[in-house]
Scaffold this motif. Structure first.
Motif, PDB file in Angstrom:
ATOM      1  N   ASP A  43       0.806  -1.221   0.000  1.00  0.00           N
ATOM      2  CA  ASP A  43       0.000   0.000   0.000  1.00  0.00           C
ATOM      3  C   ASP A  43       0.841   1.273   0.000  1.00  0.00           C
ATOM      4  O   ASP A  43       0.301   2.372  -0.045  1.00  0.00           O
ATOM      5  CB  ASP A  43      -0.943   0.023   1.208  1.00  0.00           C
ATOM      6  N   ILE A  44       2.154   1.140   0.068  1.00  0.00           N
ATOM      7  CA  ILE A  44       3.032   2.309   0.146  1.00  0.00           C
ATOM      8  C   ILE A  44       3.381   2.794  -1.249  1.00  0.00           C
ATOM      9  O   ILE A  44       3.814   2.025  -2.105  1.00  0.00           O
ATOM     10  CB  ILE A  44       4.306   1.987   0.956  1.00  0.00           C
ATOM     11  N   GLN A  45       3.176   4.073  -1.457  1.00  0.00           N
ATOM     12  CA  GLN A  45       3.495   4.701  -2.736  1.00  0.00           C
ATOM     13  C   GLN A  45       4.967   5.104  -2.793  1.00  0.00           C
ATOM     14  O   GLN A  45       5.649   4.852  -3.771  1.00  0.00           O
ATOM     15  CB  GLN A  45       2.620   5.931  -2.938  1.00  0.00           C
ATOM     16  N   LEU A  77       6.401   7.309   5.261  1.00  0.00           N
ATOM     17  CA  LEU A  77       5.884   6.313   4.336  1.00  0.00           C
ATOM     18  C   LEU A  77       4.541   6.818   3.831  1.00  0.00           C
ATOM     19  O   LEU A  77       3.565   6.856   4.588  1.00  0.00           O
ATOM     20  CB  LEU A  77       5.725   4.961   5.043  1.00  0.00           C
ATOM     21  N   ARG A  78       4.489   7.213   2.574  1.00  0.00           N
ATOM     22  CA  ARG A  78       3.259   7.771   1.993  1.00  0.00           C
ATOM     23  C   ARG A  78       2.472   6.645   1.330  1.00  0.00           C
ATOM     24  O   ARG A  78       3.010   5.887   0.527  1.00  0.00           O
ATOM     25  CB  ARG A  78       3.597   8.868   0.991  1.00  0.00           C
ATOM     26  N   LEU A  79       1.190   6.602   1.644  1.00  0.00           N
ATOM     27  CA  LEU A  79       0.339   5.523   1.157  1.00  0.00           C
ATOM     28  C   LEU A  79      -0.338   5.895  -0.157  1.00  0.00           C
ATOM     29  O   LEU A  79      -0.598   7.063  -0.429  1.00  0.00           O
ATOM     30  CB  LEU A  79      -0.710   5.173   2.206  1.00  0.00           C
ATOM     31  N   LYS A  80      -0.653   4.894  -0.950  1.00  0.00           N
ATOM     32  CA  LYS A  80      -1.281   5.095  -2.254  1.00  0.00           C
ATOM     33  C   LYS A  80      -2.658   5.729  -2.136  1.00  0.00           C
ATOM     34  O   LYS A  80      -3.040   6.537  -2.964  1.00  0.00           O
ATOM     35  CB  LYS A  80      -1.394   3.758  -2.989  1.00  0.00           C
ATOM     36  N   LYS A  81      -3.409   5.363  -1.119  1.00  0.00           N
ATOM     37  CA  LYS A  81      -4.775   5.864  -0.963  1.00  0.00           C
ATOM     38  C   LYS A  81      -4.841   7.089  -0.066  1.00  0.00           C
ATOM     39  O   LYS A  81      -5.889   7.405   0.477  1.00  0.00           O
ATOM     40  CB  LYS A  81      -5.667   4.761  -0.411  1.00  0.00           C
ATOM     41  N   GLY A  82      -3.749   7.779   0.095  1.00  0.00           N
ATOM     42  CA  GLY A  82      -3.707   8.944   0.962  1.00  0.00           C
ATOM     43  C   GLY A  82      -3.265   8.568   2.361  1.00  0.00           C
ATOM     44  O   GLY A  82      -3.337   7.419   2.767  1.00  0.00           O
ATOM     45  N   GLY A  83      -2.801   9.549   3.077  1.00  0.00           N
ATOM     46  CA  GLY A  83      -2.299   9.305   4.423  1.00  0.00           C
ATOM     47  C   GLY A  83      -0.820   8.971   4.387  1.00  0.00           C
ATOM     48  O   GLY A  83      -0.249   8.674   3.331  1.00  0.00           O
ATOM     49  N   ALA A  84      -0.217   9.026   5.537  1.00  0.00           N
ATOM     50  CA  ALA A  84       1.212   8.744   5.643  1.00  0.00           C
ATOM     51  C   ALA A  84       1.537   8.311   7.059  1.00  0.00           C
ATOM     52  O   ALA A  84       0.799   8.590   7.998  1.00  0.00           O
ATOM     53  CB  ALA A  84       2.027   9.978   5.273  1.00  0.00           C
ATOM     54  N   THR A  85       2.645   7.633   7.195  1.00  0.00           N
ATOM     55  CA  THR A  85       3.189   7.251   8.492  1.00  0.00           C
ATOM     56  C   THR A  85       4.520   7.965   8.647  1.00  0.00           C
ATOM     57  O   THR A  85       5.382   7.866   7.774  1.00  0.00           O
ATOM     58  CB  THR A  85       3.407   5.734   8.576  1.00  0.00           C
ATOM     59  N   THR A  86       4.679   8.682   9.744  1.00  0.00           N
ATOM     60  CA  THR A  86       5.916   9.400  10.014  1.00  0.00           C
ATOM     61  C   THR A  86       6.628   8.731  11.187  1.00  0.00           C
ATOM     62  O   THR A  86       6.059   8.598  12.267  1.00  0.00           O
ATOM     63  CB  THR A  86       5.626  10.871  10.336  1.00  0.00           C
TER      64      THR A  86
END
Length: 164
Positions: free
Chosen positions: A100-102, A117-126
């Motif tokens: 799922d990570i872009q 970590l930027r996700l394909k469907k929006g959102g991110a993990t920092t």
């Protein structure tokens, strides 16, 4: 995230300096507990031996908390399928699959080096890399390994084929 066996899990733990700060804060809490207990003992005019109960419980709690921080608490748990974040306020998306990570980029929000970590469907993990007990470069290389393992090569045999 699907459950996986513990042999496939990699835990990225808290840096010792972060552990020390948290245990220090717990010790300050213990000191406040003993101070409050002393005030109660004086106000109630009871035997000072009663102070040993909250002191003993508090010391055991601080020791247990320190053990937990060192051996069980983690910042990131990674498996072949994905990851889960714990212990990080404001991390964003706390759990996702590698597929799922872009993109994965390094950022410096507020002066703290982070991996985002930027996700394909929006959102991110920092993930702030300064709180990890692993070298920054090694951490990034290991996460790149997880990400590369999920990239599927193009299937060159599918599609139209010209029959001779």
């Amino acid at each position: 995230m699907e459950s996986v066996s513990s042999a496939e899990l990699t835990y990225y733990r808290l840096a010792p300096s972060v552990q020390a700060r948290l245990v220090g804060a717990a010790m300050v809490g213990l000191a406040l507990l003993v101070f409050a207990g002393t005030a109660v003992v004086i106000a109630a005019r009871i035997d000072f031996a009663w102070l040993f109960i909250p002191l003993a419980v508090g010391v055991a709690a601080v020791i247990g908390f320190g053990w937990w921080l060192r051996n069980k608490a983690y910042v990131l748990r990674a498996s072949a399928q994905g990851y889960r974040i714990a212990f990080v306020r404001g991390a964003g998306v706390r759990e996702a699959r590698w597929v799922d990570i872009q993109e994965a980029v390094t950022t410096v929000p507020g002066g703290t080096p982070c991996l985002e970590l930027r996700l394909k469907k929006g959102g991110a993990t920092t993930i702030p890399v300064t709180i990890l007990s692993i070298d920054r470069e090694q951490f990034v290389r290991e996460l790149q390994g997880y990400l590369k393992a999920t990239i599927k090569p193009l299937d060159t045999t599918s599609g139209s084929s010209d029959a001779p």
